[in-house]
Design an enzyme around this catalytic site. Structure first.
Site, mmCIF file in Angstrom:
data_model
loop_
_atom_site.group_PDB
_atom_site.id
_atom_site.type_symbol
_atom_site.label_atom_id
_atom_site.label_comp_id
_atom_site.label_asym_id
_atom_site.label_seq_id
_atom_site.Cartn_x
_atom_site.Cartn_y
_atom_site.Cartn_z
ATOM 1 N N GLY A 115 -17.408 50.061 -36.257
ATOM 2 C CA GLY A 115 -17.029 50.137 -34.846
ATOM 3 C C GLY A 115 -17.887 51.030 -33.980
ATOM 4 N N MET A 129 -16.274 39.949 -37.903
ATOM 5 C CA MET A 129 -16.966 39.053 -38.820
ATOM 6 C C MET A 129 -16.087 37.885 -39.292
ATOM 7 S SD MET A 129 -19.789 40.596 -38.513
ATOM 8 C CE MET A 129 -20.982 40.024 -39.712
ATOM 9 N N LEU A 174 -13.946 32.137 -35.428
ATOM 10 C CA LEU A 174 -12.741 31.836 -34.644
ATOM 11 C C LEU A 174 -12.621 30.327 -34.440
ATOM 12 C CD1 LEU A 174 -13.297 34.751 -32.148
ATOM 13 C CD2 LEU A 174 -11.359 34.566 -33.742
ATOM 14 N N HIS A 229 -24.715 40.304 -30.856
ATOM 15 C CA HIS A 229 -25.328 39.803 -32.094
ATOM 16 C C HIS A 229 -26.667 40.518 -32.299
ATOM 17 C CE1 HIS A 229 -26.156 36.945 -35.299
ATOM 18 N NE2 HIS A 229 -27.379 36.850 -34.822
HETATM 19 C C1 GAR Z 1 -23.559 45.187 -35.112
HETATM 20 O O1 GAR Z 1 -24.928 45.250 -35.453
HETATM 21 C C2 GAR Z 1 -23.242 43.846 -34.495
HETATM 22 O O2 GAR Z 1 -24.260 43.335 -33.676
HETATM 23 C C3 GAR Z 1 -23.066 42.994 -35.714
HETATM 24 O O3 GAR Z 1 -22.347 43.805 -36.611
HETATM 25 C C4 GAR Z 1 -22.693 45.169 -36.370
HETATM 26 C C5 GAR Z 1 -21.423 45.949 -36.180
HETATM 27 O O4 GAR Z 1 -21.678 47.316 -36.094
HETATM 28 N N1 GAR Z 1 -22.369 41.778 -35.415
HETATM 29 C C6 GAR Z 1 -22.629 40.625 -36.001
HETATM 30 O O5 GAR Z 1 -23.449 40.493 -36.865
HETATM 31 C C7 GAR Z 1 -21.787 39.479 -35.493
HETATM 32 N N2 GAR Z 1 -22.402 38.222 -35.846
HETATM 33 P P1 GAR Z 1 -20.576 48.279 -35.501
HETATM 34 O O6 GAR Z 1 -19.285 47.972 -36.245
HETATM 35 O O7 GAR Z 1 -21.084 49.658 -35.790
HETATM 36 O O8 GAR Z 1 -20.468 47.995 -34.034
#
Ligand code: GAR
Length: 216
Positions: A17, A95, A98, A114
């Site tokens: 997060g 992740m 939906l 992303h």
């Molecule tokens: C982030 O890098 C986000 O862009 C990616 O997961 C990470 C979450 O980090 N999202 C995806 O890959 C969605 N397809 P965080 O929990 O520290 O924000």
């Protein structure tokens, strides 16, 4: 969406997060056009839930494993969002795929970050994908969510150079810095009515900054 005042925003997470924290911190500014009213995680053990609670934001897990299929899980998610009178949904490291029905219910009101310059490198392991492809620019994208994964209309992107000695971890370290910068800026645009979805395309208001945030 309620007229006037701040847009009510929910953040959906699955993990640590850090983008969520960036959004929460940005929204503390009294002039920010959105307030974070709810954080939901599909994983009860997501570290981000603790960080949200520490920040004083209502934070709950809706464990997807407790539901027989995607549709019933999404219905539970939808009920929570509507009970909290949410205007906009931010996916931040959420992740789960939906269902089209859920996505349709939030069309033009749900955005995602992303870790690649879409439409390149959809799905997972985006930093490895970028290295394998040999690109010289990599980065992150904030886009409206549509049923097809990582395919929605693009609101804004931030880019970084790929260096000779980069590995997936070093790229991830530099891209996440840009994510935490880009996402609050884009939420401000959408919540402030300066960027919206029309006919399947993103419209930016004349006074809005452009959607390219190059950070070389
Ligand atoms: C982030 O890098 C986000 O862009 C990616 O997961 C990470 C979450 O980090 N999202 C995806 O890959 C969605 N397809 P965080 O929990 O520290 O924000």
């Amino acid at each position: 969406m309620a007229g006037g005042g701040k847009r009510r925003v929910a953040i959906l997470i699955s993990g640590r997060g850090s983008n969520m924290v960036a959004l929460i911190e940005a929204a503390r500014d009294p002039t920010f056009p959105a307030e974070i009213v709810l954080v939901l995680s599909n994983r009860p053990d997501a570290a981000g839930l603790v960080r949200a609670a520490e920040a004083g934001i209502p934070a709950r897990a809706i464990d997807h494993r407790a539901y027989p299929d995607r549709a019933t899980f999404d219905a539970a998610l939808d009920a929570e969002l509507r009970a909290a009178a949410v205007d906009l949904v931010c996916l931040a490291g959420f992740m789960r795929i939906l269902t089209p029905g859920f996505v349709a219910g939030w069309a033009g009101r749900m955005i995602n970050i992303h870790p690649s310059l879409l439409p390149l490198f959809k799905g997972t392991h985006t930093h490895r994908q970028a290295l394998d492809a040999g690109v010289r620019l990599h980065g992150c994208t904030v886009h409206f969510v549509v049923p097809e994964l990582d395919a929605g209309p693009i609101l804004a992107q931030a880019a970084i150079p790929v260096r000779q000695n980069d590995d997936p971890n070093s790229l991830a370290d530099r891209v996440i810095v840009q994510e935490r910068r880009l996402y609050p800026a884009v939420l401000a645009l959408v919540a402030g009515g300066q960027a919206w979805l029309e006919g399947g395309r993103v419209i930016l208001a004349a006074q809005a900054p452009d959607g390219a945030l190059l950070s070389l």
